[in-house]
Design an enzyme around this catalytic site. Structure first.
Site, mmCIF file in Angstrom:
data_model
loop_
_atom_site.group_PDB
_atom_site.id
_atom_site.type_symbol
_atom_site.label_atom_id
_atom_site.label_comp_id
_atom_site.label_asym_id
_atom_site.label_seq_id
_atom_site.Cartn_x
_atom_site.Cartn_y
_atom_site.Cartn_z
ATOM 1 N N GLU A 119 14.339 30.487 26.914
ATOM 2 C CA GLU A 119 14.223 29.818 27.918
ATOM 3 C C GLU A 119 13.421 28.978 26.822
ATOM 4 O O GLU A 119 12.377 28.002 27.598
ATOM 5 C CB GLU A 119 12.396 30.891 28.189
ATOM 6 C CG GLU A 119 12.302 32.363 28.792
ATOM 7 C CD GLU A 119 12.877 32.301 30.256
ATOM 8 O OE1 GLU A 119 13.785 31.156 30.783
ATOM 9 O OE2 GLU A 119 13.627 33.139 30.751
ATOM 10 N N HIS A 154 4.516 31.666 27.992
ATOM 11 C CA HIS A 154 5.378 32.990 29.350
ATOM 12 C C HIS A 154 5.129 34.374 28.805
ATOM 13 O O HIS A 154 5.194 34.392 27.471
ATOM 14 C CB HIS A 154 6.617 32.537 29.357
ATOM 15 C CG HIS A 154 7.435 33.398 29.911
ATOM 16 N ND1 HIS A 154 7.180 33.954 30.983
ATOM 17 C CD2 HIS A 154 8.627 34.475 29.679
ATOM 18 C CE1 HIS A 154 8.134 34.472 32.015
ATOM 19 N NE2 HIS A 154 8.881 34.875 31.204
ATOM 20 N N HIS A 167 4.967 38.283 30.673
ATOM 21 C CA HIS A 167 5.078 39.446 31.622
ATOM 22 C C HIS A 167 4.657 39.963 32.155
ATOM 23 O O HIS A 167 3.745 40.826 32.187
ATOM 24 C CB HIS A 167 6.807 40.606 31.771
ATOM 25 C CG HIS A 167 8.288 40.185 30.917
ATOM 26 N ND1 HIS A 167 8.802 40.184 30.357
ATOM 27 C CD2 HIS A 167 8.269 38.513 31.200
ATOM 28 C CE1 HIS A 167 9.531 39.344 30.381
ATOM 29 N NE2 HIS A 167 9.583 38.060 30.522
ATOM 30 N N GLU A 202 -14.787 32.696 38.853
ATOM 31 C CA GLU A 202 -14.075 31.621 37.818
ATOM 32 C C GLU A 202 -12.906 30.742 37.863
ATOM 33 O O GLU A 202 -12.978 30.205 37.492
ATOM 34 C CB GLU A 202 -14.921 31.897 36.873
ATOM 35 C CG GLU A 202 -17.068 31.293 36.862
ATOM 36 C CD GLU A 202 -17.177 32.675 35.651
ATOM 37 O OE1 GLU A 202 -17.118 32.517 34.874
ATOM 38 O OE2 GLU A 202 -18.073 33.246 36.275
ATOM 39 N N HIS A 246 8.847 38.023 37.981
ATOM 40 C CA HIS A 246 9.352 37.927 36.803
ATOM 41 C C HIS A 246 7.800 38.059 35.853
ATOM 42 O O HIS A 246 7.359 38.706 35.090
ATOM 43 C CB HIS A 246 10.414 36.848 36.928
ATOM 44 C CG HIS A 246 10.887 36.423 35.077
ATOM 45 N ND1 HIS A 246 12.166 36.180 34.283
ATOM 46 C CD2 HIS A 246 10.451 37.072 33.962
ATOM 47 C CE1 HIS A 246 11.905 36.069 33.584
ATOM 48 N NE2 HIS A 246 10.984 36.664 32.889
#
Ligand code: 13P
Ligand code: ZN
Length: 277
Positions: free
Chosen positions: A118, A142, A144, A172, A213
């Site tokens: 990525e 990133h 999952h 919040e 994803h």
């Protein structure tokens, strides 16, 4: 001379990988992390760089404002849970060339490998966030996150709907995600297409939801990026439980738009008005 692991930024990078693993967000090699180093970070770490850096590798993307930058990044196919026991084999420092379209490994991945698949998304997003925050943002993460993914299975894949659902599921959330989230439809992971779409959304929003994803967040430092991921995932968890408890229907008893505006006023934040009614 010490070791590179005495450098605070490397410690913080490793700690964030552990914190994400502890949350259950990084099965196998799932998820990745990158950090745009400061001049001081590079100055300290340079003494540990390889005598012979790797070959320059051309990327499918380029960015003028990242010429000559250095990034700490997780390796592709590497498990985040192994970062703390063998950092030198699971993460790397990469240098960007003076054209802003190629990288080379200057430290780490000692047993071979390359930056996360990525990296195009991380790279273009670093470029967009560097510009949008005047250089303040340095971390892209990133993960999952299961509840975020679950929501993408049941809600229409629209940025406004997701942002409102997340803001209204926990008081919040809006404070730490005031710009809202952008939703990226399903795309092939690691593709230039997902990189362009995500970086585009992250030039205006705080986070991107990847359908089926996970999520991508940005932050000025490790704590803010991690905290944002946690905040979004917690709200997504409440939203998922709420939908399940409400026979799958959108709840009609939630924080109102005026209450969101009250929060913004009380805490002196600017909520993205595009998502308020
Ligand atoms: P990498 O192992 O290449 O970082 O890929 C993991 C991932 O989560 C892809 O989206
Ligand atoms: Zn992923």
């Amino acid at each position: 001379m010490g070791t590179i692991f005495n450098e605070r930024v490397i410690e913080d990078f490793m700690l964030m990988c552990k914190k994400g693993v502890d949350q259950g967000w990084h099965e196998r090699n799932g998820g990745n992390l990158s950090y745009r180093m400061t001049k001081d970070d590079v100055e300290y770490c340079a003494r540990f760089f390889k005598k012979h850096p790797g070959e320059w590798v051309e990327m499918p993307v380029s960015a003028n404002n990242l010429k000559g930058e250095f990034f700490i990044v997780t390796g592709s196919g590497k498990f985040l849970e192994n970062v703390n026991t063998e950092p030198q084999n699971n993460i790397a420092i990469v240098e960007i060339n003076q054209t802003g379209n190629s990288y080379r490994i200057v430290w780490g991945l000692d047993q071979g490998g390359k930056p996360t698949s990525e990296f195009p998304t991380h790279f273009l997003t670093h470029s967009a966030r560097k510009m949008a925050t005047d250089g303040d943002n340095r971390v892209i993460y990133h993960a999952h996150t299961p509840y975020v993914v679950a929501l993408t299975n049941v809600l229409p894949l629209e940025s406004e709907l997701f942002t409102r659902m997340l803001w209204k599921s926990a008081t919040e959330c809006c404070l730490f995600c005031p710009g809202g989230v952008g939703v990226v439809p399903w795309m092939v992971p690691g593709s230039t297409e997902i990189a362009e779409c995500t970086s585009d959304l992250l030039s205006k929003y705080d986070a991107a939801i990847w359908a089926f994803h996970g999520a991508f967040v940005t932050g000025k430092d490790f704590d803010s990026a991690f905290g944002l991921m946690q905040t979004i995932e917690k709200s997504a968890m409440v939203a998922t439980i709420t939908l399940a408890a409400n026979a799958g229907k959108m709840p009609n008893q939630t924080i109102t738009d005026d209450q969101l505006r009250e929060m913004a006023k009380a805490y002196n934040i600017r909520l993205n008005e595009d998502f308020l009614k």
